[in-house]
Design an enzyme around this catalytic site. Structure first.
Site, PDB file in Angstrom:
ATOM      1  CG  HIS A   1      -1.773  -1.244   1.483  1.00  0.00           C
ATOM      2  ND1 HIS A   1      -2.727  -1.502   0.520  1.00  0.00           N
ATOM      3  CD2 HIS A   1      -1.822  -2.100   2.535  1.00  0.00           C
ATOM      4  CE1 HIS A   1      -3.377  -2.462   0.805  1.00  0.00           C
ATOM      5  NE2 HIS A   1      -2.933  -2.823   2.301  1.00  0.00           N
TER       6      HIS A   1
HETATM    7  C1  BDR Z   1      -3.067   1.129   5.096  1.00  0.00           C
HETATM    8  O1  BDR Z   1      -3.439   1.104   6.286  1.00  0.00           O
HETATM    9  C2  BDR Z   1      -2.453   0.712   7.093  1.00  0.00           C
HETATM   10  O2  BDR Z   1      -2.520  -0.496   7.578  1.00  0.00           O
HETATM   11  C3  BDR Z   1      -1.100   0.418   6.194  1.00  0.00           C
HETATM   12  O3  BDR Z   1       0.019   0.881   6.578  1.00  0.00           O
HETATM   13  C4  BDR Z   1      -1.706   1.489   4.840  1.00  0.00           C
HETATM   14  O4  BDR Z   1      -1.159   2.755   5.034  1.00  0.00           O
HETATM   15  C5  BDR Z   1      -4.017   0.352   4.026  1.00  0.00           C
HETATM   16  O5  BDR Z   1      -5.285   0.408   4.038  1.00  0.00           O
END
Ligand code: BDR
Ligand code: CA
Length: 306
Positions: free
Chosen positions: A239
């Site tokens: 992500h």
């Molecule tokens: C986002 O949520 C967090 O758990 C991760 O670091 C990322 O920024 C993904 O939905």
């Protein structure tokens, strides 16, 4: 060269994104602010420092921010990221102290010192960013842009929720902050689940094999983080590195201009990011497609560089 101030909540993928940034000549990280999200803010702050120190970048200041979202208690994601927030990677505790300023003061000062020059990257809940915008309402127009990981926009088959059926974690965690930021006038590039859940962007055991035999600190740490996520979640989602990638090669992602409503409150629809043709909403750039193969190639080649 992008001068970057980065608000983050490390977190496995935040840490992977930070490793990528430290190995990339296109960005210069001039400061980090930490927020509660994946873990409590004491832990996300320590984690940012642990990664920086381990990689010899302890000169980058880290300023601690909000301990909880604007209007509600924190609901962390340690069950996903491991009890230390970094996949129990065993990095030593940091020796360096945090910056004396609070995150929002640090953000305001960094931008006022270099108006128009700073790109703000945000890979956690938007609590600190909203607080900084509230403190200095000129901030949105003084930023070069805001590149964020957050939201699910139904632009691809993967643009559904990961925290609830419809909402993405960072936006869901602090929807009031996200609502404020999405309506602040700042030039936003939002990288959401539409692209980050695209299976072509995911690191697997096969990728791990390509990096395992290399023995630099960056590779060792990245391999450990990836290994934990592959072991417990099947593959390693990228992500936050995908948000950073916008600054490394702008041909990796396509963006579409859209008006986005962020749903506040605490009902079933909390944290939904909905594209709407409303006159009252600001246009933002929303990631709508990704070249996952090229992105992973870039990520792996950068972390393998000596
Ligand atoms: C986002 O949520 C967090 O758990 C991760 O670091 C990322 O920024 C993904 O939905
Ligand atoms: Ca994050």
């Amino acid at each position: 060269m992008n001068k970057v101030v980065w608000d983050m909540d490390p977190g496995i993928d935040d840490a992977l994104a930070l490793i990528l940034a430290l190995k990339s000549p296109e960005v210069r990280v001039v400061g980090i602010t930490t927020v509660a999200g994946n873990a409590p803010v004491e832990m996300t702050s320590v984690n940012a420092c642990r990664v920086l120190e381990y990689l010899g970048a302890a000169n980058i200041p880290v300023a601690r921010g909000a301990a909880h979202p604007l209007n509600r208690p924190l609901e962390d994601a340690l069950s996903y990221h491991g009890s230390d927030g970094l996949g129990n990677c065993g990095l030593p505790m940091p020796l360096t102290s945090l910056h004396p300023l609070k995150a929002w003061d640090f953000l305001v000062r960094s931008v006022l010192d270099a108006p128009g020059e700073v790109t703000l990257v945000a890979t956690g809940p938007l609590t600190n960013v909203a607080s900084a915008f509230k403190l200095q309402p000129k901030l949105p127009e003084l930023l070069a842009r805001l590149v964020l990981m957050g939201g699910a926009y139904s632009l691809t088959p993967y643009g559904k929720g990961n925290r609830t059926t419809f909402a993405e974690f960072n936006i869901w965690e602090d929807p009031e902050a996200a609502h404020m930021v999405f309506n602040s006038g700042v030039d936003i590039f939002a990288v959401g689940l539409d692209v980050t859940m695209d299976p072509s962007t995911c690191l697997s055991n096969q990728h791990l094999e390509q990096i395992r035999d290399r023995n630099t600190k960056a590779v060792r740490l990245a391999a450990q983080l990836v290994e934990y996520e592959v072991k417990y979640h099947g593959c390693c989602r990228m992500h936050d590195p995908l948000a950073l990638a916008v600054l490394l090669d702008d041909s990796l992602l396509d963006f579409t201009l859209a008006k986005v409503e962020v749903v506040k409150g605490n009902n079933w629809d909390r944290g939904i990011t909905r594209i709407l043709p409303s006159d009252n909403l600001q246009l933002i750039h929303v990631a709508s497609a990704v070249d996952g193969h090229r992105f992973l190639k870039l990520f792996l080649s950068r972390i393998l560089e000596e």
